[in-house]
Write a protein that holds these residues in place. Structure first.
Motif, PDB file in Angstrom:
ATOM      1  N   ARG A 201       0.817  -1.214   0.000  1.00  0.00           N
ATOM      2  CA  ARG A 201       0.000   0.000   0.000  1.00  0.00           C
ATOM      3  C   ARG A 201       0.853   1.267   0.000  1.00  0.00           C
ATOM      4  O   ARG A 201       0.537   2.234  -0.689  1.00  0.00           O
ATOM      5  CB  ARG A 201      -0.933   0.009   1.215  1.00  0.00           C
ATOM      6  CG  ARG A 201      -2.065  -0.993   1.126  1.00  0.00           C
ATOM      7  CD  ARG A 201      -2.945  -0.958   2.366  1.00  0.00           C
ATOM      8  NE  ARG A 201      -4.001  -1.953   2.283  1.00  0.00           N
ATOM      9  CZ  ARG A 201      -5.165  -1.763   1.688  1.00  0.00           C
ATOM     10  NH1 ARG A 201      -5.428  -0.592   1.129  1.00  0.00           N
ATOM     11  NH2 ARG A 201      -6.077  -2.716   1.646  1.00  0.00           N
TER      12      ARG A 201
ATOM     13  N   SER B 243      -6.836  12.258  -0.821  1.00  0.00           N
ATOM     14  CA  SER B 243      -7.595  12.092   0.420  1.00  0.00           C
ATOM     15  C   SER B 243      -8.045  10.647   0.597  1.00  0.00           C
ATOM     16  O   SER B 243      -7.989  10.094   1.709  1.00  0.00           O
ATOM     17  CB  SER B 243      -8.809  13.023   0.411  1.00  0.00           C
ATOM     18  OG  SER B 243      -9.574  12.855   1.589  1.00  0.00           O
ATOM     19  N   GLU B 244      -8.484  10.018  -0.496  1.00  0.00           N
ATOM     20  CA  GLU B 244      -8.924   8.628  -0.425  1.00  0.00           C
ATOM     21  C   GLU B 244      -7.763   7.701  -0.068  1.00  0.00           C
ATOM     22  O   GLU B 244      -7.924   6.766   0.728  1.00  0.00           O
ATOM     23  CB  GLU B 244      -9.542   8.209  -1.762  1.00  0.00           C
ATOM     24  CG  GLU B 244     -10.906   8.838  -2.024  1.00  0.00           C
ATOM     25  CD  GLU B 244     -11.448   8.480  -3.397  1.00  0.00           C
ATOM     26  OE1 GLU B 244     -10.696   7.857  -4.185  1.00  0.00           O
ATOM     27  OE2 GLU B 244     -12.618   8.822  -3.681  1.00  0.00           O
TER      28      GLU B 244
ATOM     29  N   ASP C  70      -7.012   8.139   3.634  1.00  0.00           N
ATOM     30  CA  ASP C  70      -8.027   7.463   4.450  1.00  0.00           C
ATOM     31  C   ASP C  70      -7.830   5.951   4.423  1.00  0.00           C
ATOM     32  O   ASP C  70      -7.992   5.270   5.445  1.00  0.00           O
ATOM     33  CB  ASP C  70      -9.431   7.809   3.943  1.00  0.00           C
ATOM     34  CG  ASP C  70      -9.817   9.248   4.247  1.00  0.00           C
ATOM     35  OD1 ASP C  70      -9.167   9.851   5.121  1.00  0.00           O
ATOM     36  OD2 ASP C  70     -10.752   9.761   3.608  1.00  0.00           O
ATOM     37  N   THR C  71      -7.487   5.424   3.249  1.00  0.00           N
ATOM     38  CA  THR C  71      -7.286   3.980   3.113  1.00  0.00           C
ATOM     39  C   THR C  71      -6.137   3.495   3.992  1.00  0.00           C
ATOM     40  O   THR C  71      -6.249   2.480   4.686  1.00  0.00           O
ATOM     41  CB  THR C  71      -6.999   3.614   1.644  1.00  0.00           C
ATOM     42  OG1 THR C  71      -8.128   3.964   0.840  1.00  0.00           O
ATOM     43  CG2 THR C  71      -6.734   2.119   1.503  1.00  0.00           C
TER      44      THR C  71
ATOM     45  N   GLU D  87      -4.858   5.002   6.672  1.00  0.00           N
ATOM     46  CA  GLU D  87      -5.181   5.180   8.091  1.00  0.00           C
ATOM     47  C   GLU D  87      -6.158   4.110   8.571  1.00  0.00           C
ATOM     48  O   GLU D  87      -6.009   3.578   9.676  1.00  0.00           O
ATOM     49  CB  GLU D  87      -5.757   6.577   8.315  1.00  0.00           C
ATOM     50  CG  GLU D  87      -4.714   7.682   8.151  1.00  0.00           C
ATOM     51  CD  GLU D  87      -5.302   9.063   8.330  1.00  0.00           C
ATOM     52  OE1 GLU D  87      -6.548   9.193   8.259  1.00  0.00           O
ATOM     53  OE2 GLU D  87      -4.527  10.022   8.543  1.00  0.00           O
ATOM     54  N   ARG D  88      -7.147   3.769   7.745  1.00  0.00           N
ATOM     55  CA  ARG D  88      -8.098   2.712   8.125  1.00  0.00           C
ATOM     56  C   ARG D  88      -7.396   1.362   8.207  1.00  0.00           C
ATOM     57  O   ARG D  88      -7.684   0.550   9.094  1.00  0.00           O
ATOM     58  CB  ARG D  88      -9.250   2.651   7.120  1.00  0.00           C
ATOM     59  CG  ARG D  88     -10.269   3.765   7.263  1.00  0.00           C
ATOM     60  CD  ARG D  88     -11.576   3.397   6.560  1.00  0.00           C
ATOM     61  NE  ARG D  88     -11.350   3.041   5.171  1.00  0.00           N
ATOM     62  CZ  ARG D  88     -11.380   3.904   4.164  1.00  0.00           C
ATOM     63  NH1 ARG D  88     -11.624   5.184   4.402  1.00  0.00           N
ATOM     64  NH2 ARG D  88     -11.178   3.507   2.921  1.00  0.00           N
ATOM     65  N   PHE D  89      -6.483   1.122   7.279  1.00  0.00           N
ATOM     66  CA  PHE D  89      -5.758  -0.148   7.255  1.00  0.00           C
ATOM     67  C   PHE D  89      -4.934  -0.321   8.527  1.00  0.00           C
ATOM     68  O   PHE D  89      -4.877  -1.417   9.105  1.00  0.00           O
ATOM     69  CB  PHE D  89      -4.844  -0.196   6.028  1.00  0.00           C
ATOM     70  CG  PHE D  89      -4.176  -1.528   5.818  1.00  0.00           C
ATOM     71  CD1 PHE D  89      -4.872  -2.594   5.270  1.00  0.00           C
ATOM     72  CD2 PHE D  89      -2.849  -1.713   6.170  1.00  0.00           C
ATOM     73  CE1 PHE D  89      -4.256  -3.830   5.082  1.00  0.00           C
ATOM     74  CE2 PHE D  89      -2.223  -2.938   5.980  1.00  0.00           C
ATOM     75  CZ  PHE D  89      -2.932  -3.997   5.436  1.00  0.00           C
TER      76      PHE D  89
ATOM     77  N   LYS E 219      -5.452   1.290  11.512  1.00  0.00           N
ATOM     78  CA  LYS E 219      -6.320   1.241  12.688  1.00  0.00           C
ATOM     79  C   LYS E 219      -7.071  -0.083  12.797  1.00  0.00           C
ATOM     80  O   LYS E 219      -7.391  -0.533  13.904  1.00  0.00           O
ATOM     81  CB  LYS E 219      -7.322   2.397  12.639  1.00  0.00           C
ATOM     82  CG  LYS E 219      -6.685   3.762  12.851  1.00  0.00           C
ATOM     83  CD  LYS E 219      -7.726   4.872  12.781  1.00  0.00           C
ATOM     84  CE  LYS E 219      -7.090   6.241  12.990  1.00  0.00           C
ATOM     85  NZ  LYS E 219      -8.094   7.335  12.896  1.00  0.00           N
ATOM     86  N   ALA E 220      -7.356  -0.706  11.652  1.00  0.00           N
ATOM     87  CA  ALA E 220      -8.131  -1.949  11.662  1.00  0.00           C
ATOM     88  C   ALA E 220      -7.309  -3.145  12.130  1.00  0.00           C
ATOM     89  O   ALA E 220      -7.861  -4.212  12.393  1.00  0.00           O
ATOM     90  CB  ALA E 220      -8.698  -2.226  10.267  1.00  0.00           C
ATOM     91  N   HIS E 221      -5.994  -2.955  12.234  1.00  0.00           N
ATOM     92  CA  HIS E 221      -5.130  -4.078  12.625  1.00  0.00           C
ATOM     93  C   HIS E 221      -4.745  -3.947  14.094  1.00  0.00           C
ATOM     94  O   HIS E 221      -3.936  -3.089  14.452  1.00  0.00           O
ATOM     95  CB  HIS E 221      -3.868  -4.101  11.759  1.00  0.00           C
ATOM     96  CG  HIS E 221      -3.003  -5.304  12.007  1.00  0.00           C
ATOM     97  ND1 HIS E 221      -3.368  -6.574  11.624  1.00  0.00           N
ATOM     98  CD2 HIS E 221      -1.793  -5.430  12.618  1.00  0.00           C
ATOM     99  CE1 HIS E 221      -2.424  -7.422  11.969  1.00  0.00           C
ATOM    100  NE2 HIS E 221      -1.460  -6.758  12.584  1.00  0.00           N
TER     101      HIS E 221
END
Length: 213
Positions: free
Chosen positions: A83, A98-99, A102-103, A105-107, A109-111
């Protein structure tokens, strides 16, 4: 194997004890003391063996768990690396930047970090009981280095994307300001043309333009 040998020896010991009990004659004091000592020593040996077996069973489980956790976390690091090391598109617009931000940061935080923490918990446990497995030690060290490096790379990529977004925001503000000025100027010019107002009628504005030039 050791457990099997102990089971066989225990059978032999119990056979000797039973034979002594079943013998009609009164056993000598020396034989009785010998058997008591043998039983006591056997019990001590059995406890030591049981303790070692328990320890090695724990080590085996910890080793297998550690290998699985390292595999899972390295697979996640592979995905993270893919990524953040995709080529930077300098022509991307604000929405795309921006997308991507966000991708990422979500990746992250989700781990959860539970696996990461468990890896070093197991490693510390092995060190505590003074067990060193060179291959595993090397894998843990390499994992730590890779984890730290990739998270530094994440921060750099996030910084780059934030800088792009900041540039887009500044450019957007400049464009908005320019459009507003042009619309305002166009409105004034149209109004004056409609009312037959010329530069000579507003000398103060003419002086301002001359000064600016």
């Amino acid at each position: 194997r050791l457990q099997t040998e102990l089971t066989l020896k225990e059978h032999t010991l119990r056979t000797l004890i039973d034979r002594n009990r079943q013998d009609g004659t009164q056993p000598s004091l020396e034989l009785t003391q010998y058997l008591d000592t043998l039983v006591s020593n056997w019990s001590g040996l059995q406890k030591k063996v049981d303790s070692k077996i328990s320890l090695y069973s724990e080590l085996h489980k910890l080793h297998d768990e550690l290998k699985e956790l390292l595999y899972q976390e390295n697979a996640w690091l592979d995905a993270l690396q893919n990524r953040i090391f995709t080529p930077v598109n300098h022509n991307a617009d604000a929405q795309e930047a921006s997308e991507e931000l966000d991708t990422i940061e979500r990746f992250i935080k989700a781990h959860p970090k539970v696996n990461y923490e468990r890896i070093f918990e197991i490693s510390d446990r092995l060190q505590t009981i003074k067990v060193s497995i060179p291959t595993i030690n090397s894998q843990v060290s390499q994992f730590q280095l890779r984890w730290d490096q990739l998270h530094e790379d994440v921060l750099k990529r996030v910084h780059t994307l934030n800088a792009q977004l900041s540039d887009y925001q500044q450019l957007g503000k400049q464009i908005v300001d320019m459009v507003e000025w042009m619309n305002h100027t166009d409105t004034i010019l149209n109004s004056r043309l409609r009312d037959d107002v010329y530069a000579s009628d507003v000398p103060s504005e003419a002086d301002v333009r001359t000064t600016n030039q």
